[in-house]
Design a protein around this motif. Sequence first.
Motif, PDB file in Angstrom:
ATOM      1  N   SER A 962     -42.720  16.936 -39.322  1.00 28.08           N
ATOM      2  CA  SER A 962     -42.711  18.355 -39.691  1.00 28.08           C
ATOM      3  C   SER A 962     -43.566  18.619 -40.922  1.00 28.08           C
ATOM      4  O   SER A 962     -44.035  19.747 -41.118  1.00 28.08           O
ATOM      5  N   ALA A 963     -43.784  17.599 -41.759  1.00 29.93           N
ATOM      6  CA  ALA A 963     -44.577  17.790 -42.978  1.00 29.93           C
ATOM      7  C   ALA A 963     -46.074  17.685 -42.728  1.00 29.93           C
ATOM      8  O   ALA A 963     -46.869  17.902 -43.643  1.00 29.93           O
ATOM      9  N   ALA A1006     -37.800  10.133 -32.205  1.00 32.74           N
ATOM     10  CA  ALA A1006     -37.880  11.494 -32.742  1.00 32.74           C
ATOM     11  C   ALA A1006     -38.798  12.358 -31.897  1.00 32.74           C
ATOM     12  O   ALA A1006     -38.506  13.542 -31.657  1.00 32.74           O
ATOM     13  N   CYS A1007     -39.907  11.821 -31.455  1.00 31.83           N
ATOM     14  CA  CYS A1007     -40.856  12.589 -30.632  1.00 31.83           C
ATOM     15  C   CYS A1007     -40.268  12.910 -29.266  1.00 31.83           C
ATOM     16  O   CYS A1007     -40.469  14.011 -28.731  1.00 31.83           O
ATOM     17  N   VAL A1008     -39.530  11.974 -28.679  1.00 32.92           N
ATOM     18  CA  VAL A1008     -38.960  12.187 -27.347  1.00 32.92           C
ATOM     19  C   VAL A1008     -37.804  13.174 -27.409  1.00 32.92           C
ATOM     20  O   VAL A1008     -37.666  14.045 -26.538  1.00 32.92           O
ATOM     21  N   GLN A1009     -36.978  13.056 -28.451  1.00 28.06           N
ATOM     22  CA  GLN A1009     -35.784  13.895 -28.537  1.00 28.06           C
ATOM     23  C   GLN A1009     -36.091  15.337 -28.932  1.00 28.06           C
ATOM     24  O   GLN A1009     -35.359  16.238 -28.548  1.00 28.06           O
ATOM     25  N   ASP A1010     -37.135  15.538 -29.702  1.00 26.14           N
ATOM     26  CA  ASP A1010     -37.473  16.889 -30.158  1.00 26.14           C
ATOM     27  C   ASP A1010     -38.878  17.219 -29.655  1.00 26.14           C
ATOM     28  O   ASP A1010     -39.868  17.055 -30.360  1.00 26.14           O
ATOM     29  N   GLU A1011     -38.962  17.705 -28.439  1.00 28.39           N
ATOM     30  CA  GLU A1011     -40.267  17.971 -27.822  1.00 28.39           C
ATOM     31  C   GLU A1011     -41.020  19.076 -28.552  1.00 28.39           C
ATOM     32  O   GLU A1011     -42.244  19.022 -28.681  1.00 28.39           O
ATOM     33  N   LEU A1013     -40.898  19.827 -31.758  1.00 31.94           N
ATOM     34  CA  LEU A1013     -41.450  19.260 -32.987  1.00 31.94           C
ATOM     35  C   LEU A1013     -42.673  18.410 -32.685  1.00 31.94           C
ATOM     36  O   LEU A1013     -43.706  18.520 -33.376  1.00 31.94           O
ATOM     37  N   PHE A1014     -42.583  17.583 -31.656  1.00 32.19           N
ATOM     38  CA  PHE A1014     -43.709  16.721 -31.329  1.00 32.19           C
ATOM     39  C   PHE A1014     -44.907  17.523 -30.832  1.00 32.19           C
ATOM     40  O   PHE A1014     -46.052  17.204 -31.149  1.00 32.19           O
ATOM     41  N   SER A1015     -44.646  18.586 -30.066  1.00 25.68           N
ATOM     42  CA  SER A1015     -45.745  19.417 -29.577  1.00 25.68           C
ATOM     43  C   SER A1015     -46.494  20.070 -30.733  1.00 25.68           C
ATOM     44  O   SER A1015     -47.733  20.099 -30.756  1.00 25.68           O
ATOM     45  N   LEU A1067     -53.122   9.064 -33.398  1.00 28.07           N
ATOM     46  CA  LEU A1067     -53.208   9.561 -32.025  1.00 28.07           C
ATOM     47  C   LEU A1067     -53.086   8.406 -31.031  1.00 28.07           C
ATOM     48  O   LEU A1067     -52.452   8.535 -29.975  1.00 28.07           O
ATOM     49  N   GLU A1068     -53.662   7.287 -31.366  1.00 24.23           N
ATOM     50  CA  GLU A1068     -53.532   6.100 -30.507  1.00 24.23           C
ATOM     51  C   GLU A1068     -52.075   5.656 -30.410  1.00 24.23           C
ATOM     52  O   GLU A1068     -51.601   5.265 -29.335  1.00 24.23           O
ATOM     53  N   PHE A1069     -51.367   5.706 -31.541  1.00 25.64           N
ATOM     54  CA  PHE A1069     -49.953   5.348 -31.521  1.00 25.64           C
ATOM     55  C   PHE A1069     -49.168   6.282 -30.601  1.00 25.64           C
ATOM     56  O   PHE A1069     -48.273   5.848 -29.871  1.00 25.64           O
ATOM     57  N   CYS A1070     -49.493   7.560 -30.637  1.00 22.82           N
ATOM     58  CA  CYS A1070     -48.802   8.522 -29.772  1.00 22.82           C
ATOM     59  C   CYS A1070     -49.032   8.195 -28.301  1.00 22.82           C
ATOM     60  O   CYS A1070     -48.099   8.263 -27.482  1.00 22.82           O
ATOM     61  N   THR A1071     -50.254   7.858 -27.940  1.00 19.52           N
ATOM     62  CA  THR A1071     -50.530   7.531 -26.534  1.00 19.52           C
ATOM     63  C   THR A1071     -49.881   6.215 -26.128  1.00 19.52           C
ATOM     64  O   THR A1071     -49.576   6.012 -24.951  1.00 19.52           O
TER      65      THR A1071
END
Length: 1281
Positions: A962-963, A1006-1011, A1013-1015, A1067-1071
Amino acid sequence: MAEDGLRIGGLSPGLAVVLNGEDRREGSQRSRLVSYCDDFGDQSVERTLEHIFDLPYKTINQLTCPVNTGVVRSIIKNHFRKYHVDLGSGRDVNGDGVCTTADGCGSQVVGIEESSICGDIRITKPSLLLESHALFSSVRANACVWKGRWMYEVTLESSGVQQLGWATLSCPFSDHKGVGDADDSYAYDGKRVCKWNKGAEAYGQSWVVGDVIGCCIDSDHDEISFYRNGVSLGVAFRGIRKMVPGLGYHPAVSLSQGECCELNFGAYPFKYPVDGFLPIQSPPKVNSFAVHLLCCFSRLLELQHEARVGFGSVEKFRRLKRFASFKELYHPVSQGVSEELFSSLDIETGSAAYIARGPLLSFFLEAFKVHPPHDYTNLDRIIDCFLEIQDSRILFEHLILALSSACKTAVWVLSDFPYSGSYIYLALACHLLRREELMILWWKSADFEYIFEGFLSRKSPNKQDLQSLMPSVWWPGSCEDLSSDSSMVLTTTALSEAINMVEEKHRDLCCLVMQFIPPGDPPQLPGSVFKTFLQNLLLKNRGADRNLPPPGVSSNCVLVSLYTVILHLLSEASTLRGICGWMKSCGANSELDVGFLHRGGQQSFSVGLLLKNDPHRVDFSRLGGSYGHLAKSHPTNDEQEEEVIRWEEGCMDDEDSRVTHFGRLQPCCCSSYDSDFAKISKHPIRYMAKSARGHCSSIQERSAHVAAECSAENLNDEIEDKPGTSDQSESQFDFRPMQQMRIIPPRDINLSPATLKEEELLDAMLLLYHLGVAPNFKQASSYIARQSQSIALLEETDKQIREKANGEQAKRLKEARSVYREEVMDCVRHCAWYRISLFSRWKQRGMYAACMWIVQLLLILSKWDSIFIYVPEYYLETLVDSFHVLRKSDPPFVHPAIFMKQGLASFVTFAVTHFNDPRISSAELKDLLLQSISVLVQYKEFLAVFEHNEAAIQRMPKALLSAFDNRSWVPVTNILVRLCKGSSFGSSKRGESSSSVVFQKLLRDACVQDEELFSAFLNRLFNTLSWSMTEFSVSIREMQENYQVVEFQQRKCSVIFDLSCNLARVLEFCTHEIPQAFLSGADTNLRRLTELIVFILNQLTSSVDPEFLDLSIRRPGQSPEKVNGGMILGPLAGIILNLLDARQEADCGDHNDIVNIFASMDCAETVLRGFYLLEYNWAGLVKGVDDISKLKQLETLSSLLICQKESQEFEGMVCAGESNSDDNICCICYACEANAQFVPCSHSSCFGCITRHLLNCQRCFFCNATVTEVVRTEAEAANTA
């Protein structure tokens, strides 16, 4: 002396010894004859008096009455003045060659010509202390010289831009021009290290606060020269114009805003007189008489010393009535001399100040003895004698002022160590002020606080001073003689001891002030005077942290000294026991054997310190904003201001890892150290020399009672560290209370707000750190960085010299090497000075304990919003700054493995909890916390603390996502990259030490549970990476167009490139961890990702050749193997490979078609058939077998893309003849059907373009209307169904 003159013609010690000793004195021109006839015994008193008053033999006839004050004064009037005919002589003020303009009273005192002032110069003290309140101010003196050799002195109260020198009446002053900016105007400027006469030329040395600049003019030889602390800077100007009587050169100065200096034209004795040059104002005529009288007093005191040497023989002669004892003569002679001295001062106005600053100060120092053991007995005799005379009070006032002034200008002299600097003046002042009468005299003076600041001053050395203090310098890897290492160890150790001596006297003086009970009714507790001084000092220095401080702020060294005193009071208990014993009787905390910061147990803090509108704190910003804003939006009441918050130490930590002074685990500032660190402590300076390219202070003895209270076992002998100073006896150096101190019964005590409290001292210490200490550590950090850079350049130059030893190039390299070597030596000396003066071992412990205390306080206060928002920002700034100063200390304060674990784990809790706290209004403070986290997660030992911290586990992942905004994306990116290291393509090491499997899993969850926030995070990540690569491309083009690599642009390119690489790694970590965000559902994310990859590769391939790219992104000293284009290509390849792996593991039918989306781009060949991916040399980047095998997947994808592209081209040709209608095509991408509409404006576009647009803007991109809804067309809805 005892052996040199024991006998004259067989006479035992007595008058003959004294006379013989006096005969050996230089400057004694009269011959003396000692009679050894039988009547010697009848005349021994007369002969003794002749010796004391330096009179010829048998000048005094046989006395018919006992020696008393009247007899002595008669001898002075009738004989002393007769044989010292020069006592009343003195040079006339208007002597030949100097002319002074008289004031309205007819006095011809040299001073400031007020009509010449240009700008705003204020005389803040009668002693010509000038301060500029305008941008540029100038002024002349009311005296001029045209013949002879003259000088005046300038004592610098600040060290900024000042132009000091001489100017004629024809020199015009303006808001921009001053001394040295016109003809017949000459000046020296030590800030810019130059001389001025219509222009600037390099000259002299840089100056520092406390320097005394001698401005000399030789009209006989037409020269002007300057001196710094008595050392000539050389002739600055030759051939100056001859002047005529009455139209000569005036002393003149120009000051920039806030600058302050004190002028002395001769009203006081010069601190550094120059042979052959006279003061413009002559000394008072009584000066010579006073000097001779004080010499008589000295000879009187020497009688006692000689009597001690030969006690047996002296007693024998005294019993035979043949020798007058010291006790018989001392009182009448001392009283007579004193009365004559003070009566002579009444005759000439202004003479008391001159005598006190010159002859009297020298007399006191000589009696006291410059080096220990000091002669307290003789000094007390002198004080008692003077105090019996009422007129002595004015002389003592000037003497105290003279001692304060001497502390400001005292220099560090290697040969005087450890009793150097201001030690002797402070020691003498402390002894004087132990007399309550003199303390009251000082307290009542109008200049009390000004004098107090002078006592706390400690002069810092410049480059040349450090060269004299540390003539030999050594650093790791240097080619210097190994003896330089030992020499530097010795000099730094001696300098450390000297600084400790001065700091101890600072503490003694402050303790005396704290102990002082000011007269008045009702009586106050001890500490009220010190508290008032402290508050006024802080009020005065409210703007000291600005880039351009306002006029009137104190010298930085005063703030540092006061901080050091308070830190010692709060950390070490030995001093507080002597001062604050009265607190026990008042019902206060009785555990005074332990320093406040180490006390442990139940803690308390008065909320009123934060909520009250104290003048010295009101201007400082609070966590929630300005005080004025908070007072309106969140007003407080009197009841809140009286509240006291109490808590148990360590209550905010987990029970299993709780560290307290009374618990199973003690803080590392008070517990035993590892054996390795005990070895370091044994030879601290040598360790510094071999590990950190610098030196630090020696480690002193630790206070035993603190160790006993705070540790389960005693500290090792090698690391005991109480700030002691010498091996002298306790009676000479330990703190001694004020004489004649009043003891006030508890019932009579006025417990008013003026009472000094430990919490207030802590609050003041934090502010003093913020204002005074933090800038010094910042400067030290700058020198450390310069030192590392200069050493690298020096080593590189040495390497080139070895490879190219001949020719013109070798000559230039050797010249460059000499410059780099001087730079390194200068940096090493400055780093050593800062470590010695600011960072001794006991100060590290105190800072560590203060960090523990403050972080616990902040965590407690954060539970109450109405209080937390009132916390001053400097609390948090000081906490973070001192934490990192301790973390980076070299040698380490403690082992990194326990630095945070044993005492400062709460810092992690606070940082992760509040770096995005909406109650903190300052974005800079939030960034400060984020940057702290970013630094700490780089290290395995500190990262482990995060992984075991409950607050970090629960809050940090979502808080980081979020930051990630327009302001904080840089530190957040750095944190994410460091947490996720080891899982990316091309990583040199799998599972790197600074990576965290724990936080990688937490981030994924955190990314999976809060779509949502991740978007939002992913959208900001796309936008930021696109912006950074655009900036990088523009910077590269600018350098290419100029056909050169400019240093600033190269640095900019390097920084932006590093940021872009880090963003790509995130971004690579996200993919890798959340591939479904790109492969499932709408293809918006996948399309944006694909476009971004193509955009980056297009920027790299179209705008720059590979060689120029590598040159642009590398900083000096970085190798091509570590910094190259593969840093950005690696994560791009990793992104594609992650998506391909995820696509193969899942059902292809349920995922977006990667090949089709890549093929829909217009640059398919650029993506996979170009140089940067398939043809890039991955050998230097890819290490593992798995990464090499993955490269084959790119070739497979390349083949699929080629086929897909050919198929699309064929279908395009087939469809070209069937229909030319494009009415239903999206006018944004021209690739998809316009299947969605904005509501309410009904403009159409494809659903993908609309979705991407609404991520960043909620208005229609056709008409700018606010979009309330997006609806799909009926055909699209039917297809979806």
